[in-house]
Design an enzyme around this catalytic site. Structure first.
Site, short mmCIF file in Angstrom:
data_model
loop_
_atom_site.label_atom_id
_atom_site.label_comp_id
_atom_site.label_asym_id
_atom_site.label_seq_id
_atom_site.Cartn_x
_atom_site.Cartn_y
_atom_site.Cartn_z
N ASP A 11 15.57 45.58 3.04
CA ASP A 11 15.33 44.56 1.68
C ASP A 11 15.18 45.25 0.53
OD1 ASP A 11 13.79 42.57 0.69
OD2 ASP A 11 11.73 42.79 1.09
N ARG B 181 8.86 36.82 5.42
CA ARG B 181 7.99 34.73 6.39
C ARG B 181 8.38 34.15 6.13
NH1 ARG B 181 3.47 35.70 1.83
NH2 ARG B 181 4.00 37.49 2.19
N ASP C 163 11.59 38.23 -2.74
CA ASP C 163 11.00 39.53 -2.07
C ASP C 163 9.96 39.19 -1.11
OD1 ASP C 163 10.66 42.54 -1.28
OD2 ASP C 163 9.29 42.82 -3.17
N LYS D 212 13.56 44.57 -6.59
CA LYS D 212 12.38 46.07 -6.58
C LYS D 212 12.40 46.73 -7.16
CE LYS D 212 11.16 44.87 -1.05
NZ LYS D 212 9.82 44.93 -0.94
N ASP E 23 11.94 48.10 7.52
CA ASP E 23 11.13 46.65 7.43
C ASP E 23 12.17 45.57 8.15
OD1 ASP E 23 9.72 44.73 5.94
OD2 ASP E 23 11.26 43.65 4.62
#
Length: 463
Positions: free
Chosen positions: A234, A317, A313, A241, A252
């Site tokens: 990620d 979900r 980011d 990030k 992740d």
């Protein structure tokens, strides 16, 4: 590597488990007068983790005493024998006694966990002290538990260069082949044709195409569906990030690793024969490219709910939502999602105590008790309905990243719950999947969380 007990045909050395009280170490008479005298001379008190090697008459090694503390004293370490496994001399060992109140099976499992080493890139050797499976303990069950844990650790520890979406698919195919399960994988633009638009959107910028992995195990009975977040790396997407936050992003996909580890254990224990087990893993890499999904985009999910992307980011979900919607269509008796989802969960409970969410009080209580008893602690947080408004942006049905920073773990869980409803019960685990520093039985790196809590609760909750 695979977990193993020592061959009982080799003559093992005795390991005496010693309690302590106000008078010092309580050496059982069976250990012999020499052991008691030697323990006093070495100032052995029986405090947790203390080791006293016992010589024989010729100066060789006759055995060892190992401190397990006072009866009913709270322990700071989960695995009482893991320190022994890591620090005893080379050889085969056998528990010589079983003090009242000591969980021998849990101790033996901790010993197996201490044997784990991640050896893909170096030649690290496991501890040389090996344990004979204790009498009266179901060794096959412990080996199955350890095998699932080893698998989860291996998958998480492997960097994305060797554990991208394609590699995660291969690990899933290997597991399916080992246990006679069927597997179907939907890859790339086929995700759009089969209505998994959010999985496609999150993963389309990567050189490795996004995919949905769907494993079905042979067996009949109550339907259990496990959904694991498989974000193999990620970057944060266009909401990139900072470098320090990317260092652990190989983990992740810890949710996917945990559901595969749990499935491995269930299959080894042949529990899959009395249930209908399905494992769903959306496997993607959240990368940056000209075709990456953008802040402000509105995505239409498999369920038909629209989602405003306020932060790329908060991608986990999104991919879980499409997978949950698929799993929910079969209305399983129990659906569980596992994901390394929010930093808010770590701020609230730290790295070792993952929260879970469940509306069914009976199931939630069973999961908590099972985790406590299996040294796999989990802690219930609420699906707090008044916070539903926080995930409703107005321009779309849902917001993937509410502003304000409050209750981040809860709002993420509420988001996921919107993609369920037909399942009789749903539980979500927001795990960390990583041991920040080495501890007895828990090497630094990837770790399983919640697997044994779920496993031990299943007889009660999957009816």
């Amino acid at each position: 590597m695979r977990p193993e007990f020592a061959n009982p045909s080799a003559i093992p050395l005795p390991l005496w488990l010693i309690r302590s009280d106000t008078d010092g170490a309580q050496i059982p008479p069976e250990a012999g007068a020499l052991a008691a005298t030697w323990a006093r001379s070495q100032n052995f008190t029986g405090k947790p983790g203390q080791i006293c090697l016992i010589p024989d008459a010729t100066g060789g090694l006759a055995g060892a005493l190992y401190g397990i503390g006072a009866t009913n004293a709270p322990g700071r370490e989960r695995y009482a024998l893991a320190h022994a496994a890591e620090n005893l001399p080379v050889g085969n060992w056998k528990l010589a006694n079983s003090p009242e109140g000591f969980d021998v099976a849990a101790g033996a499992l901790g010993w197996l966990f201490a044997q784990y080493r991640f050896t893909r890139y170096n030649s690290a050797e496991p501890p040389k002290a090996r344990l004979v499976c204790p009498d009266g303990v179901d060794g096959e069950r412990l080996l199955a538990l350890a095998a699932g844990e080893y698998l989860a650790r291996d998958l998480i520890n492997t960097p994305t260069s060797d554990m991208g979406p394609e590699d995660l698919e291969k690990a899933a195919r290997d597991l399916a082949a080992r246990h006679g399960a069927s597997i179907e994988v939907t890859v790339g633009d086929d995700l759009l044709d089969k209505n998994f638009p959010m999985i496609h959107a999150v993963g389309r910028a990567s050189d490795q195409a996004p995919r949905l992995i769907d494993i079905r195990f042979p067996g009949t009975g109550p339907r259990l569906t496990l959904v694991g977040k498989g974000v193999c790396f990620d970057t944060g997407g266009l909401d990139i990030k900072p470098p320090a936050s990317m260092l652990l992003m190989k983990k992740d996909m810890g949710g996917a690793a945990n559901v595969l580890g749990l499935a491995e254990t269930l299959a080894l224990l042949k529990l899959t024969e009395s249930m209908s087990l399905r494992v769903l893993i959306p496997a993607v890499e959240n990368s940056i490219s000209a075709n990456a999904f953008r802040p402000g985009d509105i995505l239409t999910s498999r369920k038909g709910l629209t989602v405003e992307v306020n932060n790329t980011d908060a991608e986990g979900r999104l991919v879980l939502a499409d997978a949950l919607a698929l799993g929910d269509e079969e209305a399983p008796e129990l659906m569980i999602s596992m994901a390394t989802l929010t930093g808010a969960a770590r701020v609230a409970l730290g790295p070792e105590l993952p929260p879970f969410f469940c509306d069914e009080d009976g199931i939630a209580d069973a999961l908590y008790r099972a985790g406590r008893d299996a040294a796999d602690p989990v802690w219930r947080l609420p699906f707090w309905d008044p916070y539903e408004a926080m995930i409703e942006p107005g321009i779309a049905d849902l917001d993937n990243a509410p502003s304000g920073g409050f209750a981040g773990a809860i709002t993420a869980a509420l988001f996921l719950r919107r993609f369920t409803g037909k399942a009789r019960a749903y539980a979500h685990f927001d795990i960390y999947g990583w041991q920040p520093s080495a501890a007895p039985g828990r090497s630094k790196g990837g770790t399983g969380q919640g697997m044994r809590a779920i496993l031990n609760a299943l007889p009660e909750v999957l009816k």
